[in-house]
Design a protein around this motif. Sequence first.
Motif, mmCIF file in Angstrom:
data_model
loop_
_atom_site.group_PDB
_atom_site.id
_atom_site.type_symbol
_atom_site.label_atom_id
_atom_site.label_comp_id
_atom_site.label_asym_id
_atom_site.label_seq_id
_atom_site.Cartn_x
_atom_site.Cartn_y
_atom_site.Cartn_z
ATOM 1 N N ASP A 102 1.711 -7.196 5.432
ATOM 2 C CA ASP A 102 1.199 -5.932 4.943
ATOM 3 C C ASP A 102 2.339 -4.912 4.970
ATOM 4 O O ASP A 102 2.923 -4.660 6.025
ATOM 5 N N THR A 160 0.850 -1.181 0.000
ATOM 6 C CA THR A 160 0.000 0.000 0.000
ATOM 7 C C THR A 160 0.891 1.238 0.000
ATOM 8 O O THR A 160 1.927 1.253 0.664
ATOM 9 N N GLY A 161 0.499 2.243 -0.735
ATOM 10 C CA GLY A 161 1.235 3.499 -0.771
ATOM 11 C C GLY A 161 0.796 4.326 -1.952
ATOM 12 O O GLY A 161 0.375 3.788 -2.972
ATOM 13 N N GLY A 212 -5.194 3.429 -1.542
ATOM 14 C CA GLY A 212 -3.853 3.718 -1.074
ATOM 15 C C GLY A 212 -3.599 5.182 -0.782
ATOM 16 O O GLY A 212 -2.576 5.532 -0.239
ATOM 17 N N ARG A 222 -5.009 -3.874 -0.191
ATOM 18 C CA ARG A 222 -5.635 -3.813 1.134
ATOM 19 C C ARG A 222 -7.152 -3.718 0.985
ATOM 20 O O ARG A 222 -7.673 -2.931 0.203
ATOM 21 N N GLU A 277 3.397 -1.008 3.972
ATOM 22 C CA GLU A 277 2.860 0.304 3.634
ATOM 23 C C GLU A 277 4.011 1.284 3.478
ATOM 24 O O GLU A 277 4.820 1.447 4.393
#
Length: 195
Positions: A133, A38-39, A153, A121, A135
Amino acid sequence: MSDPQWELSLTVQSAEETHALGAALGAVLDSGDLVILTGELGAGKTTFTQGLGEGLGVRAGIISPTFVLVRIHPNLPDGPRPGGPDLVHVDAYRLESAAEIDDIDLENTMDSTVTVVEWGRGRVEHLSDSVLDVELHRPLGSLSGAAGASAPGAADGVLDFDTDDDDEPRTIMIRGYGPRWAEQPLLPAALKGNS
């Protein structure tokens, strides 16, 4: 998801360090592992995945699967982990539900590969009882509150389209969920030292 088994916060100073962290994690991943990235755009998800691929010993040339949704990178028989798992790299940005994830049939390869899902996610956790996970955060966002900030994200209304600052610091949060990640993976001391 329930609470993580553990959480690790690292600061990397460059794309090279992001790649190195990915490689260190890739070296401890095994068949059946599910990694969710995620980002915001430009946070380093693809750079991180390239490092994972290096640590797994898969064929080089990892790029974002944005337009094809899924890319498979085979393990190299003469690489650092001969006989290791292939890497399945997924971009779930345009997928809106777990049902659409099911349509691309990831469960058929999950047991024999490492599966990395960008923008996953809330979409892919049902595929495994254990999830790693990851991030990635950039310290600055160039389009705060811009149209499209609600994209998957986007953190706190910031969606960053500037991908030219590869060597600015990133904060990388890694959380382990489920029995596979009951213990934090062993990482080189140089990477864990900045947590």
